[in-house]
Scaffold this active site. Structure first.
Site, short mmCIF file in Angstrom:
data_model
loop_
_atom_site.label_atom_id
_atom_site.label_comp_id
_atom_site.label_asym_id
_atom_site.label_seq_id
_atom_site.Cartn_x
_atom_site.Cartn_y
_atom_site.Cartn_z
N LYS A 13 0.84 -1.20 0.00
CA LYS A 13 0.00 0.00 0.00
C LYS A 13 0.87 1.24 0.00
O LYS A 13 2.03 1.23 0.47
CB LYS A 13 -0.96 0.02 1.20
CG LYS A 13 -0.30 0.10 2.59
CD LYS A 13 0.00 1.50 3.08
CE LYS A 13 0.79 1.47 4.38
NZ LYS A 13 1.47 2.67 4.77
N ALA A 103 10.05 -3.56 6.16
CA ALA A 103 10.15 -2.35 7.00
C ALA A 103 10.33 -1.10 6.14
O ALA A 103 11.11 -0.22 6.46
CB ALA A 103 11.28 -2.48 8.02
N GLY A 105 7.63 0.83 5.03
CA GLY A 105 6.48 1.74 5.09
C GLY A 105 5.45 1.42 4.03
O GLY A 105 4.59 2.23 3.71
N ALA A 107 3.62 -1.58 4.15
CA ALA A 107 2.69 -2.56 4.74
C ALA A 107 2.92 -3.98 4.25
O ALA A 107 1.96 -4.74 4.06
CB ALA A 107 1.24 -2.12 4.53
N GLY A 108 4.17 -4.37 4.06
CA GLY A 108 4.48 -5.74 3.64
C GLY A 108 4.03 -6.76 4.67
O GLY A 108 3.47 -7.80 4.32
N GLY A 109 4.27 -6.48 5.94
CA GLY A 109 3.84 -7.39 7.01
C GLY A 109 2.32 -7.50 7.04
O GLY A 109 1.77 -8.60 7.22
N ASP A 143 -2.98 -1.57 9.37
CA ASP A 143 -3.05 -1.59 7.90
C ASP A 143 -3.59 -2.90 7.34
O ASP A 143 -3.72 -3.05 6.12
CB ASP A 143 -1.64 -1.40 7.30
CG ASP A 143 -1.07 -0.03 7.58
OD1 ASP A 143 -1.85 0.92 7.72
OD2 ASP A 143 0.16 0.08 7.63
O1 C5P Z 1 -1.10 -1.19 14.14
P1 C5P Z 1 0.32 -1.55 13.91
O2 C5P Z 1 0.75 -2.75 14.68
O3 C5P Z 1 0.68 -1.65 12.46
O4 C5P Z 1 1.16 -0.32 14.48
C1 C5P Z 1 2.54 -0.40 14.70
C2 C5P Z 1 2.97 0.77 15.58
O5 C5P Z 1 2.83 2.00 14.87
C3 C5P Z 1 2.12 0.95 16.82
O6 C5P Z 1 2.60 0.19 17.87
C4 C5P Z 1 2.27 2.44 17.09
O7 C5P Z 1 3.51 2.70 17.71
C5 C5P Z 1 2.35 3.03 15.71
N1 C5P Z 1 1.05 3.51 15.19
C6 C5P Z 1 0.48 4.65 15.73
N2 C5P Z 1 -0.72 5.11 15.24
C7 C5P Z 1 -1.34 4.48 14.23
C8 C5P Z 1 -0.78 3.31 13.65
C9 C5P Z 1 0.43 2.86 14.16
O8 C5P Z 1 1.02 5.25 16.66
N3 C5P Z 1 -2.50 4.96 13.75
#
Ligand code: C5P
Length: 304
Positions: A13, A103, A105, A107-109, A143
């Site tokens: 994405k 890693a 940015g 959204a591969g994971g 994501d």
């Molecule tokens: O949701 P996800 O596990 O992908 O988020 C990874 C990290 O990114 C979260 O632990 C947080 O530190 C940060 N994050 C955030 N606000 C968001 C999405 C992600 O602070 N809306």
């Protein structure tokens, strides 16, 4: 009869805008974003097994050795959550073939998690309703729901609330990868440090961006691209600002970091223009080309 192998393809994405609000009590940040799924893919193949296991392959430039191969892998967590949802003790051997930067940015994971959900649902015959899959996806990461949906969509909440957006035509992107990843939590933390006690407004999606997408006006879209995480990412990796500037100097219509970075995105008019921009930035790192929007995670092969 259950399939003996299911392969699911899931896209990367990009965020055409990433409006970020002040940290919530749970630490997450409210987002106002427009996602687009683009044609860079991970593939996840699920085959029957007694336990949940994972292997990871992919091009050597993708630093796949940074992807965990134990139960902390997000695809394994996705499969485990789906099994738990159905009260089953299902196993699967997951084979991830990566094409999305690790890693980066992009959204591969999350793509792997979405792919694992769809693959295991087909492998196990659990026929999970779409809404339930979306809920499980949201539990796995902000994501992941978008990786199931694909296309172009507005994201709100912490990114997990997704509403499809109608757009016209296709969009050409040059992706400049970085040899070292950037941690998403670290970038959000830097965002908090930068804003300190000064108030951060509610995040918004610019009207200009929506209009540009509805009319397929590439120049207008390029000018409307915005990413609130960029200043924080630049503080951690100052050279990223130079990379974006180099793309613009090489005629890209717009340039921004993908999500929390470090992958850089350059918006182009079409294939020939993308080749020109790509040649202009390739001195800085591996370049790939991708067109969006494309569908979300879907079964691309199933063996009986
Ligand atoms: O949701 P996800 O596990 O992908 O988020 C990874 C990290 O990114 C979260 O632990 C947080 O530190 C940060 N994050 C955030 N606000 C968001 C999405 C992600 O602070 N809306």
């Amino acid at each position: 009869m259950r399939p003996s192998a299911v392969t699911v393809t899931a896209p990367a994405k990009v965020n055409l805008c990433l409006g970020v609000g002040p940290a919530r009590d749970d630490g997450y940040h409210p987002l106002a974003t427009v996602y687009q799924a683009i044609g860079l893919y991970d593939h996840v193949t699920a085959t029957p097994a007694d336990d949940l296991t994972v292997t990871v392959t992919g091009h050597e430039r993708l630093t796949i050795d940074e992807v965990p191969t134990d139960s902390s892998n997000i695809a394994v967590r996705a499969a485990a959550l789906l099994a738990e949802h159905h009260g089953l003790g299902c196993g699967a051997a997951l084979a991830i073939d990566k094409g999305i930067p690790v890693a980066g940015g992009m959204a591969g994971g999350s793509a792997d998690a979405a792919a694992a959900l769809v693959a295991c649902d087909a492998l196990w015959g659990t026929r999970t309703p779409r809404e339930e899959l979306m809920e499980i996806a949201a539990e796995l990461g902000s994501d992941v729901p978008f990786a199931l949906v694909g296309g172009t969509a507005i994201g709100s909440g912490r990114g997990e609330i997704v509403a499809p957006l109608m757009t016209r035509g296709e969009y050409w992107w040059v992706v400049l990868e970085s040899s070292t990843g950037l941690s998403t939590p670290a970038v959000y933390k830097e965002f908090d440090v930068m804003h300190g006690d000064s108030p951060v407004g509610d995040p918004e999606i610019p009207d200009e961006l929506i209009t540009a997408l509805r009319t397929h006006d590439i120049e207008r879209l390029g000018a409307a691209l915005v990413n609130d995480l960029q200043p924080a990412a630049f503080r951690l990796r100052p050279e990223l600002a130079d990379a974006l500037a180099l793309g613009l100097a090489n005629s890209a219509h717009g340039a921004l970091l993908s999500g929390s970075g470090p992958s850089c995105l350059f918006l182009c008019e079409g294939q020939a223009h993308a080749a020109q921009v790509g040649n202009g930035v390739r001195e800085l790192g591996p370049v790939s080309y991708a067109v969006g929007p494309v569908p979300g995670a879907r079964v691309t092969a199933s063996e009986r």
